[in-house]
Scaffold this motif. Structure first.
Motif, short mmCIF file in Angstrom:
data_model
loop_
_atom_site.label_atom_id
_atom_site.label_comp_id
_atom_site.label_asym_id
_atom_site.label_seq_id
_atom_site.Cartn_x
_atom_site.Cartn_y
_atom_site.Cartn_z
N LEU B 60 0.82 -1.21 0.00
CA LEU B 60 0.00 0.00 0.00
C LEU B 60 0.85 1.25 0.00
CD1 LEU B 60 -2.69 -0.84 2.68
CD2 LEU B 60 -2.94 -0.90 0.22
N MET B 61 0.33 2.27 -0.66
CA MET B 61 0.97 3.59 -0.56
C MET B 61 -0.15 4.56 -0.22
SD MET B 61 2.88 5.87 -3.42
CE MET B 61 4.59 5.83 -3.08
N LYS B 62 -0.10 5.09 0.98
CA LYS B 62 -1.18 5.98 1.39
C LYS B 62 -0.75 7.42 1.16
CE LYS B 62 -4.50 5.17 4.91
NZ LYS B 62 -4.82 5.07 6.33
N ILE B 63 -1.58 8.15 0.42
CA ILE B 63 -1.32 9.56 0.20
C ILE B 63 -2.41 10.33 0.95
CG2 ILE B 63 -1.08 11.40 -1.50
CD1 ILE B 63 -0.39 9.35 -3.57
N ASP B 82 6.67 15.87 -5.95
CA ASP B 82 7.44 14.63 -5.76
C ASP B 82 6.60 13.38 -5.80
OD1 ASP B 82 9.37 16.38 -3.26
OD2 ASP B 82 9.73 16.12 -5.42
N ILE B 83 5.28 13.55 -5.84
CA ILE B 83 4.41 12.36 -5.80
C ILE B 83 4.65 11.46 -7.00
CG2 ILE B 83 2.03 11.56 -5.90
CD1 ILE B 83 1.17 13.87 -4.28
N LYS B 84 4.82 12.07 -8.16
CA LYS B 84 4.92 11.27 -9.38
C LYS B 84 6.10 10.30 -9.31
CE LYS B 84 5.15 11.81 -14.34
NZ LYS B 84 5.06 12.71 -15.48
N GLU B 85 7.23 10.83 -8.82
CA GLU B 85 8.43 9.98 -8.72
C GLU B 85 8.18 8.82 -7.76
OE1 GLU B 85 11.77 12.67 -8.20
OE2 GLU B 85 12.74 10.98 -7.18
N TYR B 89 8.26 4.81 -8.56
CA TYR B 89 9.08 3.82 -7.86
C TYR B 89 8.22 2.71 -7.28
CZ TYR B 89 12.63 1.71 -4.95
OH TYR B 89 13.49 0.81 -4.38
N PHE B 90 7.05 3.10 -6.76
CA PHE B 90 6.11 2.12 -6.20
C PHE B 90 5.81 1.02 -7.21
CE2 PHE B 90 2.84 0.97 -3.19
CZ PHE B 90 1.76 0.52 -3.91
N TYR B 91 5.59 1.42 -8.45
CA TYR B 91 5.27 0.43 -9.48
C TYR B 91 6.49 -0.34 -9.94
CZ TYR B 91 0.37 1.54 -10.31
OH TYR B 91 -0.99 1.67 -10.19
N VAL B 187 -0.59 10.94 -9.80
CA VAL B 187 -0.59 9.47 -9.77
C VAL B 187 -0.89 8.92 -11.17
CG1 VAL B 187 -1.71 7.46 -8.80
CG2 VAL B 187 -1.26 9.42 -7.35
N LYS B 188 -1.94 9.46 -11.79
CA LYS B 188 -2.31 8.97 -13.12
C LYS B 188 -1.20 9.24 -14.13
CE LYS B 188 -7.28 8.74 -13.34
NZ LYS B 188 -8.11 8.31 -14.45
N SER B 189 -0.54 10.40 -13.98
CA SER B 189 0.52 10.75 -14.90
C SER B 189 1.65 9.72 -14.81
CB SER B 189 1.02 12.15 -14.55
OG SER B 189 2.01 12.55 -15.44
N ALA B 190 1.99 9.34 -13.57
CA ALA B 190 3.06 8.34 -13.39
C ALA B 190 2.66 7.02 -14.03
CB ALA B 190 3.35 8.14 -11.91
N ILE B 191 1.42 6.59 -13.76
CA ILE B 191 0.96 5.30 -14.30
C ILE B 191 0.91 5.34 -15.83
CG2 ILE B 191 -0.99 3.71 -14.39
CD1 ILE B 191 -1.69 4.55 -11.56
#
Lengths: 156, 247
Positions: B60-63, B82-85, B89-91, B187-191
């Motif tokens: 889990l990653m809780k924001i 910094d969320i995107k990075e 990494y989470f993925y 988040v969506k941008s990273a995915i």
């Protein structure tokens, strides 16, 4: 002096204006092509936040698979200054959105799971209110929701 | 008598008709494109204790964000930028090898696991017909069939993020909608960036381009299978939690 003769009574136009309608038609075709029909005027103030990951909802509008609701503070002071939910032309409560949605879906003759509900929300609305609206939609199985946002780089 | 010339048809009214139509369109249409972020909510069911999936912290990653626009990712104060990075990494942490025990587990999915899971679901459906469970299990079965498709397309097994892995977004009642959108955007941008990469790797076309083309296509059939595959390889697992201070 005799050389200068007044012209006959008929008014023959000096400028040929038959091209004017053509120009107007061009403008008309431009508007027909570049615009989509406006549904309802919002009775609440909605300033959309920006996002780069938005999806164009026009194809869903054209296939009649989407409904819009507005969430924000009323434009007219007589309606108060609390955040309200606007369903079509009237204000409603989050608890009633389920019934409204079922009626809309029945009118379309579609399945409720397939019709998106777009929440056009003002950027300063509290998340609690939005969560209530979403839960009410979830209760009637209207599971597809779109968060209204403008395409653009969000300000941090 | 002088020959009377035929009067020309007065074309002035044509302009009026055109103006009328133009004003009609001006008044009833808007150039505003309606855009939005699509979210799929999950069906509400009461899953009994013994059927609940055990969720470990690593998956889990809780924001979290409060009403003062402060953001925490896994209990660490973070800047939106910094969320995107972190999501990236989470993925990717364990995508290729089991490298980081604090981040989601990746499991190999092969034909055997798909077949056994589908058989187990069918056995369950034969024994139970409670409509709530049937729907839930049917959806699960469709997921496994999609996974079989992925294996067939990729001609071999693949690694998939643990089924319970998710990014949880927890806000407060008064947190502004704007913040939700900003976080969701990152988040969506990273995915989608990861999906673009995989799309180029497997099909030679980025994911976002495929989606654009599919949306322009009237029936929505263009690139349907490719998009489906990428959405399984890089699943969008965003869960919005109920605000803790909501009555």
């Amino acid at each position: 002096m005799a050389k200068f003769r007044k012209e006959g009574g008929k008014a023959s136009p000096a400028i040929n204006t038959s091209a004017l309608p053509d120009i107007i038609f061009m403008l008309l075709f431009f508007f027909m092509v570049a615009t989509t029909s406006k549904d309802i005027d919002p009775m609440v103030k909605v300033e959309r936040p920006k996002s780069t990951e938005t999806v164009d909802l026009t194809p869903f509008k054209q296939r009649n698979e989407i409904d819009f609701v507005f969430i924000g503070k009323p434009l007219k002071a007589s309606f108060g200054d609390q955040v309200r939910l606007q369903l079509d032309g009237q204000f409603g409560d989050p608890e009633n959105i389920g019934k409204w949605k079922k009626v809309k879906v029945d009118d379309k003759g579609a399945q409720i799971e397939n019709v998106i509900t777009c929440l056009k929300t003002d950027k300063e609305v509290g998340y609690g209110y939005i969560y209530k609206v979403k839960e009410a939609l979830r209760d009637v199985k209207a599971l597809q929701v779109a968060y209204g946002a403008e395409q653009g780089k969000p300000k941090y | 008598m002088a020959k009377r010339s035929i009067p020309e048809i007065n074309a002035g009214s044509m302009a009026d008709i055109a103006f009328l139509l133009l004003i009609f369109f001006l008044v009833t249409t808007t150039m505003d494109k309606d855009t939005g972020m699509l979210r799929q909510m999950s069906v509400k069911i009461d899953v009994p204790e013994d059927m609940q999936i055990d969720v470990r912290k690593r998956n889990l990653m809780k924001i979290r964000a409060n009403a003062q626009n402060q953001i925490q990712v896994r209990s660490e104060l973070t800047d939106i930028a910094d969320i995107k990075e972190k999501v990236d990494y989470f993925y990717k942490a364990n995508m290729f090898t089991d490298a980081d025990g604090d981040f989601p587990e990746y499991l190999t999915v092969n034909k055997y696991t798909c077949d056994t899971s589908i058989v187990a679901i069918e056995k369950f459906l034969d024994a139970n017909d409670d409509p709530a469970f049937v729907e839930f299990k049917e959806a699960e079965r469709r997921e496994w069939e999609k996974r079989l498709n992925v294996i067939n397309t990729l001609k071999g097994p693949y690694r998939e993020m643990h089924r319970s892995a998710a990014i949880q977004i927890e806000l407060q009642t008064k947190t502004h909608y704007e913040i939700l959108i900003s976080i969701m955007n990152e988040v969506k941008s990273a995915i989608n960036d990861i999906r673009d990469e995989k799309g180029k790797e497997i099909f030679g076309i980025p994911y976002r381009t495929m989606v654009q083309k599919r949306d322009l296509d009237g029936k929505g059939n263009l690139f349907k299978d490719e998009i489906s595959l990428l959405e399984i390889l890089v699943p969008e697992r965003i869960v919005e939690l109920k605000p803790a201070d909501l009555q």
